[in-house]
Write an enzyme that holds these catalytic residues in place. Structure first.
Site, PDB file in Angstrom:
ATOM      1  N   HIS A 225      -8.408 -49.875 -94.000  1.00  0.00           N
ATOM      2  CA  HIS A 225      -8.321 -49.573 -92.180  1.00  0.00           C
ATOM      3  C   HIS A 225      -8.046 -48.521 -91.450  1.00  0.00           C
ATOM      4  CE1 HIS A 225      -6.886 -51.503 -88.233  1.00  0.00           C
ATOM      5  NE2 HIS A 225      -6.533 -52.431 -88.625  1.00  0.00           N
ATOM      6  N   HIS A 264     -18.095 -49.960 -90.123  1.00  0.00           N
ATOM      7  CA  HIS A 264     -17.358 -50.754 -89.206  1.00  0.00           C
ATOM      8  C   HIS A 264     -17.834 -52.097 -89.360  1.00  0.00           C
ATOM      9  CE1 HIS A 264     -15.079 -51.812 -85.614  1.00  0.00           C
ATOM     10  NE2 HIS A 264     -13.935 -50.998 -86.440  1.00  0.00           N
ATOM     11  N   ASP A 318     -11.615 -42.788 -87.434  1.00  0.00           N
ATOM     12  CA  ASP A 318     -10.909 -42.721 -89.281  1.00  0.00           C
ATOM     13  C   ASP A 318     -11.366 -41.216 -89.725  1.00  0.00           C
ATOM     14  OD1 ASP A 318      -8.764 -43.678 -89.717  1.00  0.00           O
ATOM     15  OD2 ASP A 318     -10.123 -45.498 -90.163  1.00  0.00           O
TER      16      ASP A 318
HETATM   17  C1  SDX Z   1     -11.144 -48.904 -89.248  1.00  0.00           C
HETATM   18  O1  SDX Z   1     -11.634 -53.454 -86.913  1.00  0.00           O
HETATM   19  C2  SDX Z   1     -11.525 -52.574 -86.559  1.00  0.00           C
HETATM   20  O2  SDX Z   1     -11.767 -52.451 -84.973  1.00  0.00           O
HETATM   21  C3  SDX Z   1     -11.039 -51.579 -86.899  1.00  0.00           C
HETATM   22  C4  SDX Z   1     -11.143 -50.366 -85.951  1.00  0.00           C
HETATM   23  C5  SDX Z   1      -9.691 -49.795 -85.535  1.00  0.00           C
HETATM   24  O3  SDX Z   1      -9.759 -49.409 -84.066  1.00  0.00           O
HETATM   25  O4  SDX Z   1      -8.808 -50.839 -85.754  1.00  0.00           O
HETATM   26  O5  SDX Z   1     -12.125 -49.517 -85.942  1.00  0.00           O
HETATM   27  C6  SDX Z   1     -10.319 -49.093 -87.571  1.00  0.00           C
HETATM   28  O6  SDX Z   1      -9.853 -49.648 -89.643  1.00  0.00           O
HETATM   29  C7  SDX Z   1     -11.516 -47.720 -89.120  1.00  0.00           C
HETATM   30  C8  SDX Z   1     -12.535 -48.792 -90.360  1.00  0.00           C
HETATM   31  C9  SDX Z   1     -11.947 -47.502 -91.242  1.00  0.00           C
HETATM   32  N1  SDX Z   1     -12.374 -47.588 -93.427  1.00  0.00           N
HETATM   33  C10 SDX Z   1     -13.063 -46.918 -93.755  1.00  0.00           C
HETATM   34  O7  SDX Z   1     -13.520 -46.387 -93.463  1.00  0.00           O
HETATM   35  C11 SDX Z   1     -13.104 -47.208 -94.708  1.00  0.00           C
HETATM   36  C12 SDX Z   1     -14.682 -47.200 -95.406  1.00  0.00           C
HETATM   37  N2  SDX Z   1     -15.282 -48.501 -94.774  1.00  0.00           N
HETATM   38  C13 SDX Z   1     -15.436 -49.124 -95.280  1.00  0.00           C
HETATM   39  O8  SDX Z   1     -15.082 -49.814 -96.724  1.00  0.00           O
HETATM   40  C14 SDX Z   1     -16.688 -51.147 -94.619  1.00  0.00           C
HETATM   41  O9  SDX Z   1     -17.026 -49.971 -93.611  1.00  0.00           O
HETATM   42  C15 SDX Z   1     -15.117 -51.557 -93.805  1.00  0.00           C
HETATM   43  C16 SDX Z   1     -13.854 -51.974 -94.247  1.00  0.00           C
HETATM   44  C17 SDX Z   1     -14.869 -50.909 -92.433  1.00  0.00           C
HETATM   45  C18 SDX Z   1     -16.383 -52.773 -92.980  1.00  0.00           C
HETATM   46  O10 SDX Z   1     -16.226 -53.242 -93.678  1.00  0.00           O
HETATM   47  P1  SDX Z   1     -17.156 -54.853 -94.264  1.00  0.00           P
HETATM   48  O11 SDX Z   1     -17.711 -55.431 -92.163  1.00  0.00           O
HETATM   49  O12 SDX Z   1     -16.643 -56.254 -94.500  1.00  0.00           O
HETATM   50  O13 SDX Z   1     -18.736 -54.473 -94.825  1.00  0.00           O
HETATM   51  P2  SDX Z   1     -19.015 -54.957 -96.735  1.00  0.00           P
HETATM   52  O14 SDX Z   1     -18.209 -53.789 -96.633  1.00  0.00           O
HETATM   53  O15 SDX Z   1     -19.413 -56.213 -96.310  1.00  0.00           O
HETATM   54  O16 SDX Z   1     -20.245 -53.220 -96.262  1.00  0.00           O
HETATM   55  C19 SDX Z   1     -21.183 -53.738 -95.569  1.00  0.00           C
HETATM   56  C20 SDX Z   1     -22.774 -53.243 -96.609  1.00  0.00           C
HETATM   57  C21 SDX Z   1     -22.169 -52.961 -97.819  1.00  0.00           C
HETATM   58  O17 SDX Z   1     -23.855 -52.626 -98.550  1.00  0.00           O
HETATM   59  P3  SDX Z   1     -24.204 -54.054 -99.388  1.00  0.00           P
HETATM   60  O18 SDX Z   1     -23.430 -54.727-100.279  1.00  0.00           O
HETATM   61  O19 SDX Z   1     -24.808 -54.779 -97.983  1.00  0.00           O
HETATM   62  O20 SDX Z   1     -25.254 -53.032 -99.765  1.00  0.00           O
HETATM   63  O21 SDX Z   1     -21.883 -51.633 -95.963  1.00  0.00           O
HETATM   64  C22 SDX Z   1     -21.818 -51.213 -96.924  1.00  0.00           C
HETATM   65  C23 SDX Z   1     -21.705 -51.783 -98.233  1.00  0.00           C
HETATM   66  O22 SDX Z   1     -21.781 -51.123 -99.623  1.00  0.00           O
HETATM   67  N3  SDX Z   1     -20.654 -50.097 -96.971  1.00  0.00           N
HETATM   68  C24 SDX Z   1     -20.689 -48.563 -97.466  1.00  0.00           C
HETATM   69  C25 SDX Z   1     -19.549 -48.331 -95.990  1.00  0.00           C
HETATM   70  N4  SDX Z   1     -19.129 -49.451 -95.172  1.00  0.00           N
HETATM   71  C26 SDX Z   1     -20.169 -50.314 -95.941  1.00  0.00           C
HETATM   72  N5  SDX Z   1     -21.309 -48.005 -97.899  1.00  0.00           N
HETATM   73  C27 SDX Z   1     -20.652 -46.534 -98.481  1.00  0.00           C
HETATM   74  N6  SDX Z   1     -19.710 -46.101 -98.160  1.00  0.00           N
HETATM   75  C28 SDX Z   1     -19.442 -47.493 -96.849  1.00  0.00           C
HETATM   76  N7  SDX Z   1     -18.304 -46.628 -96.360  1.00  0.00           N
END
Ligand code: SDX
Length: 382
Positions: A225, A264, A318
């Site tokens: 997050h 996201h 971020d």
């Molecule tokens: C914020 O919710 C909000 O509004 C949050 C926010 C706010 O203003 O409050 O916008 C702020 O928290 C932004 C997000 C910051 N986090 C990161 O940057 C961390 C990296 N990103 C992730 O771990 C991920 O994308 C999340 C946590 C943000 C979202 O997670 P989800 O919706 O549970 O998605 P997931 O982890 O299940 O991913 C789905 C697919 C997966 O691949 P498959 O298994 O389907 O093959 O997408 C891939 C993931 O592996 N994936 C990524 C990735 N994010 C998702 N692959 C590589 N790098 C990434 N960053």
């Protein structure tokens, strides 16, 4: 008699609408974010953080006199009770700023005799106080850990400018104050993100605003997050050189590791806040002549676009906020506190909305353990 409908298992609550709000609207497919119907880009260009907080809390832009009055009330709350300054002095200097902030926001309740007043009026008063004092807490702890004297708030300054002055001891340039103000606008609210949800869960028990903000800060801190902005900066530092970008990022993707600052839960298109911050961090890089970080970030983006854009994974808020804060000279471990400093306005607004039409938030659990197990006396267990 009411019949309960069958609960649905929805891991991560990805497909559950758990509350109503009049504050922010997100269209994740088209990369649109609005606060009370006004596009985020317009607000970033034309508004101020204080005006945006007013907008979020009152669902309308203020008149000039309403804004003046709001600013006066906010500035009156910049200072801390003496006991809080003393408490900051007692904190371990090597503590992480997010731990310090979470503890200090919680401690503010100790100096408020009406802390438990969870009426709308009470919550609104506390909302103002929390938005005004959070920058003071962050700056005070930073000065303390660096062995510097506290800089008391300057009531003549905006929240962003006052924060920089309390942090650095010097009044900021207009460009720097504006840059920070824009970052605060972009982070103020964002639907039912994890920390906002956590805050709403807490206030829905009719606990208190300080507890709700403390819950939310603890939730924001995680690297999935708000903590991602610090993780992005560490990633950039680890990469070190533009020639290392490709092997490092491709290696992470091959090992199925997340690339911080990408992806996201709601956006399957470019996060509009990232669009703005990208332009902003490029401008700052050009102004300071330090283009290295921006160029590395841009290269990461190009590699990610080729590899995972088809999955809807783009830079989020971020990603470019990390380089923006770094270019502004902020320490890396202050990036997430900066996010909290802004988001406290959204959290507080959501808590008031929750109280206005409250119901305890209590989802179900799918129990997957055994049943009808014997109780074996301790001396007979293997
Ligand atoms: C914020 O919710 C909000 O509004 C949050 C926010 C706010 O203003 O409050 O916008 C702020 O928290 C932004 C997000 C910051 N986090 C990161 O940057 C961390 C990296 N990103 C992730 O771990 C991920 O994308 C999340 C946590 C943000 C979202 O997670 P989800 O919706 O549970 O998605 P997931 O982890 O299940 O991913 C789905 C697919 C997966 O691949 P498959 O298994 O389907 O093959 O997408 C891939 C993931 O592996 N994936 C990524 C990735 N994010 C998702 N692959 C590589 N790098 C990434 N960053």
């Amino acid at each position: 008699m009411t019949t309960a409908s069958a609960p649905i298992f929805d891991k991560g609550l990805a497909n559950t609408i758990a509350a109503e709000s009049e504050m922010s609207f997100i269209d994740g497919q088209n990369g649109i974010l609005e606060y009370v119907g006004i596009e985020i880009d317009t607000l970033a260009r034309k508004s101020s953080f204080e005006e945006v907080v007013y907008l979020l809390w009152h669902r309308a832009l203020p008149t000039r006199s309403q804004l003046d009055q709001f600013n006066t009330s906010l500035r009156k709350e910049y200072d801390l009770p003496q006991g809080m300054w003393d408490m900051v002095r007692q904190m371990p200097k090597n503590a992480k700023p997010m731990h310090a902030l979470r503890t200090l926001v919680s401690a503010l309740a100790l100096y408020d005799e009406t802390a438990d007043d969870a009426s709308i009026e009470g919550a609104t008063e506390k909302a103002l106080l929390l938005v005004a004092k959070t920058p003071t807490l962050i700056a005070a702890f930073d000065r303390h850990r660096k062995g510097k004297e506290f800089v008391k708030p300057d009531f003549s300054l905006s929240l962003a400018a006052n924060f920089i002055k309390m942090l650095t001891g010097e009044a900021p340039t207009d460009t720097m104050a504006k840059a920070l103000d824009v970052c605060l606008i972009l982070h103020a609210d964002h639907g039912l993100n994890a920390s906002t949800f956590a805050g709403r869960v807490t206030i829905a028990t009719l606990s208190d605003m300080y507890s709700a903000m403390t819950t939310a800060i603890g939730t924001l801190k995680g690297p999935l997050h708000g903590g991602a902005n610090e993780a992005v900066m560490h990633l950039l530092n680890d990469i070190g050189d533009i020639n290392n970008v490709e092997p490092v990022i491709k290696g992470r993707l091959e090992r199925k590791e997340k690339v911080m600052g990408f992806g996201h839960r709601v956006y399957k298109a470019y996060d509009p806040r990232a669009t703005y911050l990208k332009t902003f961090s490029k401008q700052l890089a050009e102004d300071t002549g330090n283009l290295k970080l921006y160029e590395m970030s841009h290269k990461i983006e190009l590699i990610m676009e080729e590899a995972v854009a088809d999955k809807g994974i783009y830079p989020n808020v971020d990603f470019y906020s990390a380089t923006t804060y770094y270019s502004l000279g902020l320490d890396i471990d202050l990036f997430t506190p900066m996010f909290a400093m802004s988001r406290v306005s959204g959290w507080a607004g959501h808590c008031i909305e929750q109280l206005t039409d409250n119901r305890l938030i209590r989802p179900r659990l799918a129990y997957i353990g055994p049943h009808e197990q014997p109780y074996i006396p301790i001396n007979e267990r293997g």
